[in-house]
Design a protein around this motif. Sequence first.
Motif, PDB file in Angstrom:
ATOM      1  N   VAL A 124       0.712  -1.386  -0.134  1.00 19.35           N
ATOM      2  CA  VAL A 124      -0.022  -0.074   0.164  1.00 19.35           C
ATOM      3  C   VAL A 124       0.862   1.090  -0.049  1.00 19.35           C
ATOM      4  CG1 VAL A 124      -1.668   1.234   1.231  1.00 19.35           C
ATOM      5  CG2 VAL A 124      -1.730  -1.211   1.484  1.00 19.35           C
ATOM      6  N   GLU A 125       0.319   2.333  -0.914  1.00 13.50           N
ATOM      7  CA  GLU A 125       1.194   3.618  -0.905  1.00 13.50           C
ATOM      8  C   GLU A 125       0.326   4.520  -0.476  1.00 13.50           C
ATOM      9  OE1 GLU A 125       3.832   4.593  -4.010  1.00 13.50           O
ATOM     10  OE2 GLU A 125       4.467   2.594  -4.305  1.00 13.50           O
ATOM     11  N   ARG A 126       0.650   5.554   0.034  1.00 16.37           N
ATOM     12  CA  ARG A 126      -0.505   6.793   0.570  1.00 16.37           C
ATOM     13  C   ARG A 126       0.451   8.087   0.054  1.00 16.37           C
ATOM     14  NH1 ARG A 126      -0.418   2.706   4.403  1.00 16.37           N
ATOM     15  NH2 ARG A 126      -2.402   1.918   5.142  1.00 16.37           N
ATOM     16  N   THR A 127      -0.537   8.852  -0.422  1.00 22.79           N
ATOM     17  CA  THR A 127      -0.381  10.058  -0.714  1.00 22.79           C
ATOM     18  C   THR A 127      -1.256  11.158  -0.392  1.00 22.79           C
ATOM     19  OG1 THR A 127       0.419  11.669  -2.585  1.00 22.79           O
ATOM     20  CG2 THR A 127      -1.080   9.939  -3.027  1.00 22.79           C
ATOM     21  N   SER A 128      -0.961  12.486   0.044  1.00 23.91           N
ATOM     22  CA  SER A 128      -1.603  13.560   0.323  1.00 23.91           C
ATOM     23  C   SER A 128      -1.315  14.842  -0.194  1.00 23.91           C
ATOM     24  CB  SER A 128      -2.047  13.579   1.644  1.00 23.91           C
ATOM     25  OG  SER A 128      -0.809  13.802   2.290  1.00 23.91           O
ATOM     26  N   LEU A 136     -10.400  27.858  -5.462  1.00 25.39           N
ATOM     27  CA  LEU A 136     -10.929  26.698  -4.687  1.00 25.39           C
ATOM     28  C   LEU A 136      -9.919  25.814  -4.344  1.00 25.39           C
ATOM     29  CD1 LEU A 136     -13.286  24.741  -3.467  1.00 25.39           C
ATOM     30  CD2 LEU A 136     -13.007  23.772  -5.686  1.00 25.39           C
ATOM     31  N   THR A 137      -9.597  25.359  -2.830  1.00 20.29           N
ATOM     32  CA  THR A 137      -8.566  24.358  -2.433  1.00 20.29           C
ATOM     33  C   THR A 137      -9.056  23.210  -1.769  1.00 20.29           C
ATOM     34  OG1 THR A 137      -7.173  26.193  -1.696  1.00 20.29           O
ATOM     35  CG2 THR A 137      -6.561  24.171  -0.754  1.00 20.29           C
ATOM     36  N   LEU A 138      -8.870  22.144  -2.419  1.00 25.78           N
ATOM     37  CA  LEU A 138      -9.102  20.672  -1.742  1.00 25.78           C
ATOM     38  C   LEU A 138      -7.918  20.110  -1.111  1.00 25.78           C
ATOM     39  CD1 LEU A 138     -10.932  19.264  -5.114  1.00 25.78           C
ATOM     40  CD2 LEU A 138     -11.951  19.847  -2.769  1.00 25.78           C
ATOM     41  N   CYS A 139      -8.008  19.504  -0.102  1.00 27.00           N
ATOM     42  CA  CYS A 139      -7.108  18.595   0.530  1.00 27.00           C
ATOM     43  C   CYS A 139      -7.611  16.959   0.253  1.00 27.00           C
ATOM     44  CB  CYS A 139      -7.193  18.547   2.016  1.00 27.00           C
ATOM     45  SG  CYS A 139      -6.177  17.586   3.138  1.00 27.00           S
ATOM     46  N   CYS A 140      -6.688  16.557  -0.430  1.00 26.91           N
ATOM     47  CA  CYS A 140      -6.677  14.945  -1.087  1.00 26.91           C
ATOM     48  C   CYS A 140      -5.766  14.187  -0.433  1.00 26.91           C
ATOM     49  CB  CYS A 140      -6.547  15.179  -2.643  1.00 26.91           C
ATOM     50  SG  CYS A 140      -7.293  16.331  -3.673  1.00 26.91           S
TER      51      CYS A 140
END
Length: 502
Positions: free
Chosen positions: A166-170, A276-280
């Motif tokens: 599993v790899e995670r990114t934000s 607009l800003t999204l946190c992903c």
Amino acid sequence: MNRKRISGKKSFSFTWVIENFSYCWQKKDEEISSPAFTVETMEKTKWKLILYPKESVVDDVQEDFISFYLERQENSKGPANFTIFYEFSFVGADGSLLVSTELLKYSFQKDEMFGCENFVKRNEVLQIRKKDFLSEDALTIRCRIWNAVRHVTKDGQCLARTRIKVERTSFLWTIKEFSIFKESSCQIKSVSEDEPIMYLNLVKSWRGFINLEVLPKNAKLKFSTFHLYFLDPSGNRVECLRDESIFDDDGDSRLYTLSGINFFHDRNLYLTNDVLTLCCECAYATGIASEEIEMISYGCLPSIQEGNLSSNDLESEKRSLDLTRILQENLESLYKDNLFSDTKLKTTTGTFPAHKSILSARSPVFKAMFVNDMKEKSSECVYIEDLDDDTVRRMLLYMYTAVVEDLQWESASALYAAADKYEILSLKGKCASFLKYNLSLDNVCELLVLADMHLDQDLKLSIQDYILNHPDVFNSNKWKLLMKTNVQLAANVMYMKCKEKM
């Protein structure tokens, strides 16, 4: 079948740990299997465990079950038919027994599989009791085997591990000139393999909603989770997507609609200078990273707990509990007698002597204060004026002894907030469990605000489920107050209610 008599005999215990279990990508009727293991004390027979994470449900029952089987391998040694007693269990990280089958008996031929079809409900493992079953997202499975024909002279045990990769990114996704925005794309790239995994496209619909399209770009992509938030001008996060997808080899895309906000009506709440800003937050599985036998032994004292079935096990557990109790008493004495304290926690009305070493060991926030160049490192005091005396006292008692005194709703709420502030996760979990267990029509709105304030999605989902299952909440005065004081939070729940009826 005398279970007690059989369980007291020598056996072979196979323990299988699946890391990152919640990222299993198998569909219904698809399996994940353990490494093969050989039981030297039972005719050198060779076996595997087979798990179906999303087994099909029979008789029109709509609830998914996890199914569990033991398979004798085709190249196994031993007689053509080998008769055994066996049992399956899921165990906690501390070895505690969570769920188990009855004692089963079967005569296995080579290349034959037999077991338990509806072993445990899937949502019991992944949602209701996730903290018990999936400590650090690892599922621990155990199979014990007894020779039904011949006496075995020594116990054996084996530990195997399978790790799902599993790899995670934000990241922050910023869209400028949103008023004329139509589409925006970004690439998710594997850090370990330096290649694209998927593309994400944001598209604004003519109705003012935003759609997210996910396009897989790598055949290795098996499963992915997505968690997206809008950021309002004050930097507060508003959840707009929480979902997951299993990907086939066909490379088909997935389409989601970001929920809760219509930018024709709500643009002023979430846009600053038309930005607009999204946190992903995205995590994805690309297959099995490793699977191996880590340990095998015969005749040694077991290091893997066996569910405390024998009298020797019970005696050993009693000694362990006695030692734990003595340690708790000693640390409680250290705390209450103020021996060798080297710091103080100060509220607006009280002072509590403490030990930097204990606080640092139990809380990464306190550790950072005392290790890094912060004022608390050289000062004799830590000022925590936002907590009352009772909450600080309860928090310190837990940090020294792992004991939570009798909780009431108000004390549990305050202690939950303190545990979150100082990242005492085990205490936060205990308080959250108490609050969930004591939910009522009178306090559910209050707890929803608390969970949202502390970004506790697990607690928040439990509260939302309670509200959706208790429609009387929507007629209460406290819900009407919530709609006035926290419009977005109430709107999100109402959206889920409407979606449920669709």
